[in-house]
Write a protein that holds these residues in place. Sequence first.
Motif, PDB file in Angstrom:
ATOM      1  N   HIS A 133       3.864   4.432  -7.548  1.00  0.00           N
ATOM      2  CA  HIS A 133       2.989   4.999  -8.532  1.00  0.00           C
ATOM      3  C   HIS A 133       1.987   6.114  -7.532  1.00  0.00           C
ATOM      4  O   HIS A 133       1.043   6.724  -7.698  1.00  0.00           O
ATOM      5  CB  HIS A 133       1.803   3.746  -9.243  1.00  0.00           C
ATOM      6  CG  HIS A 133       1.938   3.119  -9.950  1.00  0.00           C
ATOM      7  ND1 HIS A 133       2.450   3.728 -11.470  1.00  0.00           N
ATOM      8  CD2 HIS A 133       2.336   1.789  -9.445  1.00  0.00           C
ATOM      9  CE1 HIS A 133       3.023   2.447 -11.757  1.00  0.00           C
ATOM     10  NE2 HIS A 133       2.482   1.151 -11.238  1.00  0.00           N
ATOM     11  N   ASN A 135       0.702   5.338  -4.819  1.00  0.00           N
ATOM     12  CA  ASN A 135      -0.458   4.777  -4.280  1.00  0.00           C
ATOM     13  C   ASN A 135      -0.119   3.241  -3.407  1.00  0.00           C
ATOM     14  O   ASN A 135       1.666   2.978  -3.827  1.00  0.00           O
ATOM     15  CB  ASN A 135      -1.513   4.902  -4.969  1.00  0.00           C
ATOM     16  CG  ASN A 135      -0.800   2.918  -6.123  1.00  0.00           C
ATOM     17  OD1 ASN A 135       0.203   3.185  -6.268  1.00  0.00           O
ATOM     18  ND2 ASN A 135      -2.016   2.763  -6.812  1.00  0.00           N
ATOM     19  N   TRP A 136      -0.667   3.346  -2.423  1.00  0.00           N
ATOM     20  CA  TRP A 136      -0.749   1.593  -1.658  1.00  0.00           C
ATOM     21  C   TRP A 136      -0.091   0.379  -1.871  1.00  0.00           C
ATOM     22  O   TRP A 136      -1.075  -0.074  -3.130  1.00  0.00           O
ATOM     23  CB  TRP A 136      -0.470   1.448  -0.117  1.00  0.00           C
ATOM     24  CG  TRP A 136      -0.263   3.390   0.481  1.00  0.00           C
ATOM     25  CD1 TRP A 136      -1.174   4.542   0.802  1.00  0.00           C
ATOM     26  CD2 TRP A 136       0.774   3.581   1.491  1.00  0.00           C
ATOM     27  NE1 TRP A 136      -0.364   5.077   0.960  1.00  0.00           N
ATOM     28  CE2 TRP A 136       0.519   4.836   1.692  1.00  0.00           C
ATOM     29  CE3 TRP A 136       1.614   2.903   1.818  1.00  0.00           C
ATOM     30  CZ2 TRP A 136       1.185   5.199   2.834  1.00  0.00           C
ATOM     31  CZ3 TRP A 136       2.297   2.748   2.427  1.00  0.00           C
ATOM     32  CH2 TRP A 136       2.440   4.563   3.189  1.00  0.00           C
ATOM     33  N   THR A 137       0.815  -0.396  -2.476  1.00  0.00           N
ATOM     34  CA  THR A 137       0.078  -1.966  -2.391  1.00  0.00           C
ATOM     35  C   THR A 137      -1.201  -2.414  -1.846  1.00  0.00           C
ATOM     36  O   THR A 137      -2.290  -1.341  -0.787  1.00  0.00           O
ATOM     37  CB  THR A 137       0.981  -2.974  -1.929  1.00  0.00           C
ATOM     38  OG1 THR A 137       1.419  -2.748  -0.699  1.00  0.00           O
ATOM     39  CG2 THR A 137       2.196  -2.523  -3.188  1.00  0.00           C
ATOM     40  N   LYS A 138      -1.896  -3.378  -2.209  1.00  0.00           N
ATOM     41  CA  LYS A 138      -3.178  -4.135  -1.453  1.00  0.00           C
ATOM     42  C   LYS A 138      -3.466  -4.026  -0.385  1.00  0.00           C
ATOM     43  O   LYS A 138      -2.218  -4.923   0.445  1.00  0.00           O
ATOM     44  CB  LYS A 138      -3.207  -4.973  -2.350  1.00  0.00           C
ATOM     45  CG  LYS A 138      -5.031  -5.800  -2.180  1.00  0.00           C
ATOM     46  CD  LYS A 138      -5.250  -6.819  -3.625  1.00  0.00           C
ATOM     47  CE  LYS A 138      -6.677  -7.100  -3.185  1.00  0.00           C
ATOM     48  NZ  LYS A 138      -7.247  -7.396  -2.353  1.00  0.00           N
TER      49      LYS A 138
HETATM   50  C1  LIG Z   1      -1.951   2.385  -8.035  1.00  0.00           C
HETATM   51  O1  LIG Z   1      -1.784   3.204  -9.498  1.00  0.00           O
HETATM   52  C2  LIG Z   1      -1.443   2.326 -10.952  1.00  0.00           C
HETATM   53  C3  LIG Z   1      -1.201   3.121 -11.761  1.00  0.00           C
HETATM   54  O2  LIG Z   1      -2.434   3.756 -11.790  1.00  0.00           O
HETATM   55  C4  LIG Z   1      -2.542   1.197 -10.534  1.00  0.00           C
HETATM   56  O3  LIG Z   1      -2.531   0.399 -11.752  1.00  0.00           O
HETATM   57  C5  LIG Z   1      -2.508   0.557  -9.278  1.00  0.00           C
HETATM   58  O4  LIG Z   1      -3.490  -0.688  -9.661  1.00  0.00           O
HETATM   59  C6  LIG Z   1      -2.799   0.956  -8.325  1.00  0.00           C
HETATM   60  N1  LIG Z   1      -2.631   0.011  -6.999  1.00  0.00           N
HETATM   61  C7  LIG Z   1      -3.625  -0.129  -6.286  1.00  0.00           C
HETATM   62  C8  LIG Z   1      -2.921  -1.406  -5.001  1.00  0.00           C
HETATM   63  O5  LIG Z   1      -4.494   0.022  -6.325  1.00  0.00           O
END
Ligand SMILES: *[C@@H]1O[C@H](CO)[C@@H](O)[C@H](O)[C@H]1NC(C)=O
Length: 287
Positions: A133, A135-138
């Motif tokens: 996506h 973005n980074w994992t938590k």
């Molecule tokens: C990363 O992006 C996805 C899709 O927008 C979202 O569902 C997910 O919660 C996001 N992950 C984090 C760790 O923010």
Amino acid sequence: MISPVLILFSSFLCHVAIAGRTCPKPDDLPFSTVVPLKTFYEPGEEITYSCKPGYVSRGGMRKFICPLTGLWPINTLKCTPIICPPPSIPTFATLRVYKPSAGNNSLYRDTAVFECLPQHAMFGNDTITCTTHGNWTKLPECREVKCPFPSRPDNGFVNYPAKPTLYYKDKATFGCHDGYSLDGPEEIECTKLGNWSAMPSCKASCKVPVKKATVVYQGERVKIQEKFKNGMLHGDKVSFFCKNKEKKCSYTEDAQCIDGTIEVPKCFKEHSSLAFWKTDASDVKPC
Ligand SMILES: *[C@@H]1O[C@H](CO)[C@@H](O)[C@H](O)[C@H]1NC(C)=O
Ligand SMILES: *[C@@H]1O[C@H](CO)[C@@H](O)[C@H](O)[C@H]1NC(C)=O
Ligand SMILES: *[C@@H]1O[C@H](CO)[C@@H](O)[C@H](O)[C@H]1NC(C)=O
Ligand SMILES: *[C@@H]1O[C@H](CO)[C@@H](O)[C@H](O)[C@H]1NC(C)=O
């Protein structure tokens, strides 16, 4: 009547037409896959190009049908690397491992590793990963963790750093006065839950409970009065020999020093040193 030459000629044309109509194996495009992938396709067959995981294209996937000409249409699919921006840094944390691999950004599957400042414990995973996506994992969390001062054990002592407050990973060491031994580890650590990894105590040693006997200690036959002339430590365990009179054989029973007390097995008979004609149970064949 149709001339055989004409039949031959038209079947030749027909063959050329059919052979010319199959489509070849489609071109490779960087970072994409083709389904189904074959060496040739009949007219009307469909293929789908899509980007490999971690790659995207504007407009998503592309479908093509093998045309009668046998030539695949020009494919404009362009799969590019998903990127993640530099990660944000949790409070009380630092980046231990981080190497942006695409300019200032990271590519899909790249990782970064955090570390907490001293006195802080990590909750969550220290490693984050760039996802599909973008973005980074938590992110993990770093929290300040304090432990209470460990209390001095009865009949012993404790040492810990001379500071106003004890924090995560601080250590304390224990010892006991003469005649006592530690029940628990010598060293303990302040855990991330704010308590100590263990709380050792001092337990009394035991006096040897008989004048003399051959016993088994840690798999070896020893003379208890010699091996333990300075006393038995809390937790020490020995096996005494007993006689089975009817079967004229010997067996063993365990005894353990627990906080100053050891109970000699009832079956154990201590001979007077004057009773030299009696055979000690430890010299009788085992049952
Ligand atoms: C990363 O992006 C996805 C899709 O927008 C979202 O569902 C997910 O919660 C996001 N992950 C984090 C760790 O923010
Ligand atoms: C990376 O970031 C720095 C500071 O924001 C900027 O000056 C530099 O141009 C960026 N480099 C690239 C390759 O984007
Ligand atoms: C932390 O995340 C990494 C990479 O995502 C994973 O391989 C590892 O098993 C995780 N560790 C724990 C303790 O969850
Ligand atoms: C520390 O505290 C936690 C939560 O209160 C508890 O589950 C754990 O057993 C404690 N650990 C020790 C070694 O006492």
